[in-house]
Design a protein around this motif. Structure first.
Motif, short mmCIF file in Angstrom:
data_model
loop_
_atom_site.label_atom_id
_atom_site.label_comp_id
_atom_site.label_asym_id
_atom_site.label_seq_id
_atom_site.Cartn_x
_atom_site.Cartn_y
_atom_site.Cartn_z
N ASP A 280 6.18 9.29 -5.81
CA ASP A 280 7.25 8.44 -5.28
C ASP A 280 7.22 7.07 -5.96
N SER A 281 8.22 6.77 -6.77
CA SER A 281 8.24 5.52 -7.52
C SER A 281 8.34 4.30 -6.62
N GLU A 282 9.02 4.42 -5.47
CA GLU A 282 9.13 3.28 -4.56
C GLU A 282 7.76 2.94 -3.95
N LEU A 283 6.98 3.95 -3.60
CA LEU A 283 5.66 3.70 -3.05
C LEU A 283 4.75 3.07 -4.11
N ILE A 284 4.87 3.51 -5.35
CA ILE A 284 4.07 2.93 -6.43
C ILE A 284 4.48 1.47 -6.65
N ARG A 285 5.76 1.20 -6.60
CA ARG A 285 6.22 -0.19 -6.76
C ARG A 285 5.63 -1.06 -5.65
N TYR A 286 5.65 -0.56 -4.42
CA TYR A 286 5.07 -1.32 -3.31
C TYR A 286 3.58 -1.53 -3.53
N ALA A 287 2.87 -0.48 -3.96
CA ALA A 287 1.42 -0.60 -4.21
C ALA A 287 1.14 -1.65 -5.28
N GLN A 288 1.94 -1.65 -6.34
CA GLN A 288 1.75 -2.62 -7.42
C GLN A 288 1.98 -4.05 -6.93
N GLU A 289 3.01 -4.24 -6.13
CA GLU A 289 3.32 -5.59 -5.63
C GLU A 289 2.26 -6.08 -4.66
N SER A 290 1.78 -5.19 -3.79
CA SER A 290 0.84 -5.62 -2.76
C SER A 290 -0.60 -5.73 -3.28
N HIS A 291 -0.85 -5.23 -4.48
CA HIS A 291 -2.19 -5.33 -5.07
C HIS A 291 -2.15 -6.04 -6.42
#
Length: 250
Positions: free
Chosen positions: A43-54
């Motif tokens: 899921d690209s949206e979940l990866i984007r969120y993970a990248q932003e939050s870390h």
């Protein structure tokens, strides 16, 4: 659970189906400043969120995330000391499951381990709910779910035997019971209610309508039968972690 995964200081870890990175910071603590954690999810949206939050950990080159399908990992053989996958195998078909396990073992270094967390929802308990209503709804849910090809609500109990049959290395399994009692925080309240309503959705049409009506009233905040605010409320659910140790090269 993180300790059971077996990651040590300096290890490289792959978190398969990492989602938004719920486990990332805990894994980073395990591997320390000289280790590294990679996360992949389809899921690209979940990866984007993970990248932003870390973002800070990514800038320190201690973490990275990328979009990838768990059934075909974009890594070379023997790339990681530990590969973990949390509650994603339940969503694979019977045909896909052994292939995914072998694919994940492919990227584990000799002497490393694959650590698989799965859930098994037959074991969920809700109180105060009469046993007849609880078992009726659980039975209806099971009748519905047995028709599903790409979702196994009861995989937890099967993983140890499946991994043993695949003969990939020594297997150990640990069982965890997560319980919720009063006082319930907002997140716990939403979690229990979500699971109860999901059970109702799956049982609808597969158990007596009167039992389903009683069940729904028990989890409806507007109902006088609502149980999530009661001081004697109790809930638990079961997860298993099975580890396969990849043999050292002789």
């Amino acid at each position: 659970m993180v300790e059971i995964h077996g990651a040590k200081q300096g290890d490289t870890v792959l978190d398969v189906a990492c989602g938004p990175g719920f486990w990332t910071e805990l894994l980073v603590e395990q591997v320390g400043p000289h280790g590294h954690v990679s996360g992949v999810d389809i899921d690209s949206e979940l990866i984007r969120y993970a990248q932003e939050s870390h973002a800070d950990l990514i800038a320190q080159k201690r973490v990275n995330f990328r979009v990838a399908d768990m059934r075909s990992l974009p890594f070379e053989d023997n790339s990681f000391d530990t590969v973990i996958c949390g509650n994603a195998y339940n969503y694979l078909s019977k045909e896909e499951l052994p292939k995914a396990i072998q694919e994940h073992m492919r990227v584990v270094r000799p002497g490393g381990r694959l650590s698989i967390r799965t859930f098994d929802n037959t074991m969920s308990l809700y109180h105060p709910v009469t046993s007849t209503v609880l078992l009726s709804v659980m039975h209806g849910m099971a009748k519905n779910l047995q028709q599903q090809r790409n979702f196994d609500n009861y995989l937890g109990r099967k993983m140890h035997g499946l991994l043993t049959q695949l003969s990939l290395g020594p297997v150990t399994t640990h069982t965890f019971v997560t319980q919720k009692t009063q006082p319930l925080c907002k997140w716990s309240l939403e979690y229990v209610q979500m699971k109860a309503l999901w059970c109702a959705e799956k049982a609808d049409g597969y158990c007596p309508a009167e039992d389903l009506k009683i069940w729904c009233e028990l989890f409806d905040p507007k109902s006088p039968q609502y149980i999530l605010a009661r001081p004697d409320f109790y809930f638990n659910t079961t997860e298993m972690i099975s580890l396969v140790a990849k043999p050292e090269v002789s």
